[in-house]
Design an enzyme around this catalytic site. Sequence first.
Site, PDB file in Angstrom:
ATOM      1  N   GLY A   1      15.441   2.342  -7.162  1.00  0.00           N
ATOM      2  CA  GLY A   1      15.529   0.954  -7.607  1.00  0.00           C
ATOM      3  C   GLY A   1      16.103   0.114  -6.500  1.00  0.00           C
TER       4      GLY A   1
ATOM      5  N   ASP B   1     -12.972   3.887 -19.404  1.00  0.00           N
ATOM      6  CA  ASP B   1     -11.931   3.846 -20.426  1.00  0.00           C
ATOM      7  C   ASP B   1     -12.511   3.685 -21.833  1.00  0.00           C
ATOM      8  OD1 ASP B   1     -10.227   4.048 -18.310  1.00  0.00           O
ATOM      9  OD2 ASP B   1      -9.595   1.955 -18.323  1.00  0.00           O
TER      10      ASP B   1
ATOM     11  N   LYS C   1      -5.092   6.854 -15.343  1.00  0.00           N
ATOM     12  CA  LYS C   1      -6.541   6.793 -15.100  1.00  0.00           C
ATOM     13  C   LYS C   1      -7.135   8.161 -14.711  1.00  0.00           C
ATOM     14  CE  LYS C   1     -10.079   3.903 -14.577  1.00  0.00           C
ATOM     15  NZ  LYS C   1     -10.382   2.733 -15.406  1.00  0.00           N
TER      16      LYS C   1
ATOM     17  N   GLU D   1       8.025  11.743  -5.004  1.00  0.00           N
ATOM     18  CA  GLU D   1       6.827  11.330  -5.740  1.00  0.00           C
ATOM     19  C   GLU D   1       5.731  10.769  -4.846  1.00  0.00           C
ATOM     20  OE1 GLU D   1       9.726   9.941  -5.617  1.00  0.00           O
ATOM     21  OE2 GLU D   1       9.724   7.784  -5.955  1.00  0.00           O
TER      22      GLU D   1
ATOM     23  N   HIS E   1      12.022  10.403  -1.461  1.00  0.00           N
ATOM     24  CA  HIS E   1      11.104  10.169  -2.589  1.00  0.00           C
ATOM     25  C   HIS E   1      10.118  11.327  -2.736  1.00  0.00           C
ATOM     26  CE1 HIS E   1      12.290   6.095  -3.719  1.00  0.00           C
ATOM     27  NE2 HIS E   1      12.649   6.004  -2.443  1.00  0.00           N
TER      28      HIS E   1
ATOM     29  N   CYS F   1      16.867   8.772  -5.073  1.00  0.00           N
ATOM     30  CA  CYS F   1      17.251   7.577  -4.323  1.00  0.00           C
ATOM     31  C   CYS F   1      18.332   6.796  -5.089  1.00  0.00           C
ATOM     32  CB  CYS F   1      16.006   6.740  -4.024  1.00  0.00           C
ATOM     33  SG  CYS F   1      16.294   5.544  -2.722  1.00  0.00           S
ATOM     34  N   TYR F   2      18.009   5.615  -5.618  1.00  0.00           N
ATOM     35  CA  TYR F   2      19.032   4.896  -6.394  1.00  0.00           C
ATOM     36  C   TYR F   2      19.550   5.770  -7.529  1.00  0.00           C
ATOM     37  CZ  TYR F   2      21.423   1.469  -9.257  1.00  0.00           C
ATOM     38  OH  TYR F   2      22.383   0.812  -9.979  1.00  0.00           O
TER      39      TYR F   2
END
Length: 514
Positions: free
Chosen positions: A52, A221, A363, A165, A163, A79-80
Amino acid sequence: MTIAVLDFGSQYAQLLARRVREQGVYSELFPHDAPAEAVMATKPRGFILSGGPASVYAEGAPQIPLYVLESGLPVLGVCYGMQALTHALGGVVDPAPQREYGPATLEVVRPNPLLPEGRYRVWMSHGDRVVRLPEGFVRLARTANSPIAAMGDLRRYFGVQFHPEVQHTPRGGEILRRFAVEICGAQTDWTPENIIAETVERVQAQVGEGEALAAVSGGVDSTVAAALVHRAIGGRLTAVFVDTGLLRAGEREQVEKTFRDALGARLVVVDATAEFLQALRGVTDPEAKRRIIGEKFIRIFEREAHKLGKPRFLVQGTIYPDVVESRAPDRSKAHRIKSHHNVGGLPEQMDFELVEPLRYLFKDEVRSVGEALGLPRPMVWRQPFPGPGLAVRCLGEITAERLAKLRAADAIFTQALEKAGLLRNGAQEAGAVSQAFAVLLPVKSVGVMGDRRTYQETVVLRAVTTDDFMTADWARLPADLLAEVSRRIVNEVAGINRVVYDITTKPPATIEWE
Ligand code: XMP
């Protein structure tokens, strides 16, 4: 059962949930201040605290909710999230002498259940850093600029300054898997087959013996959503497809093939071509085109719904990123339609209860589910196509004749790309063309064909590469391919004597021309 990701305002929070799911473990994303009951209702096996923008000592900086610390469940701060964890447990965080942004080499200094041993590349993006560990914690890894790049009490609490991710941390998925599976003990049962089974159960519980209506556009979708509901309630679903006359070559047939042949679902095809053309007659302003098409679509859909005796349920293809962005992750409420907030833009007086089978899917998961349901691959991997269809690619006045020219030119271009293996629909690999289409300009120019002078319209070819459609580059297509497409268009499409290639990036141009 889930891994709950609490979002402290990171641009990567959604990615954390996605990466955990890629390990086969279900994960949900919540605002950091979501009510404890909403989060605990998903039966979390552990928490991940996202990064963040704040500094933990700043006024109003988001803190770790008490219920997380009191839950006794494992926590991974990123991180944060690591800094907030440090602060909450009595350690010290300080501004780093230099912001650290970009790649770094992580060196694991102590064997631990979170990080694979060795030295490897990670991605850093932070200003503050941990300078004193909370009691009972040990340092797990360092980088050149972050003496404490990872920490943990080796039982329940872990923190990483980098990070895991993002793609720039190649072993990030493995680290998240170790947290979710080995430390939290989560099950790796998030597979397309289980998603289908769970969704079918959820839809059956919601709809009961009721009837449902689905508007299908041919897009991935709406098609996957309708296919899932069809699996759940069979013949009590009616799919409605409005042929606006603004579709690409073969699209209507593909929808019919998918629904009638592949799924055996009830499909009502409304041929509204004449109505749309009539409503668009003489209109050249792009915004006016969009508005007219949107309104017309609603009226026609309403009319069909009435013919069908107005079922109580309406299927919507809302996906998880839409839900997360609207900060409405609460599972317990049945969501009702609100026309001005709704993507499909259906009117409020229709008063449907929404069925949203894709509400918890990203997605890429929608695509995997589509494949597992046996939907045709070209449909599952279809490139994006704007709601107003060819209307925004047919610049100037829209007539049946001009639409036919555009459709023919577009088919020649996209088929050539597909044949050359360049249009990897939906795949976002580096270098692959993400979207490609033809645009018809209301600009006439002089040409010569045989001994005859011609004065005809112009076709633009547009092909872009992009990750997120927010920015895009024009595709460096092979000159031979462009030559062949140009030759075919001027030879085969009557009324076109010039073909040009769009070499503008986004920004400053947009991908579409209107
Ligand atoms: P632009 O032209 O804004 O397009 O660079 C970005 C992406 O959005 C698609 N697009 C639309 N999709 N309704 C849609 O559903 C629309 O009105 C619309 N306009 C643009 C476009 O095809 C591209 O993928």
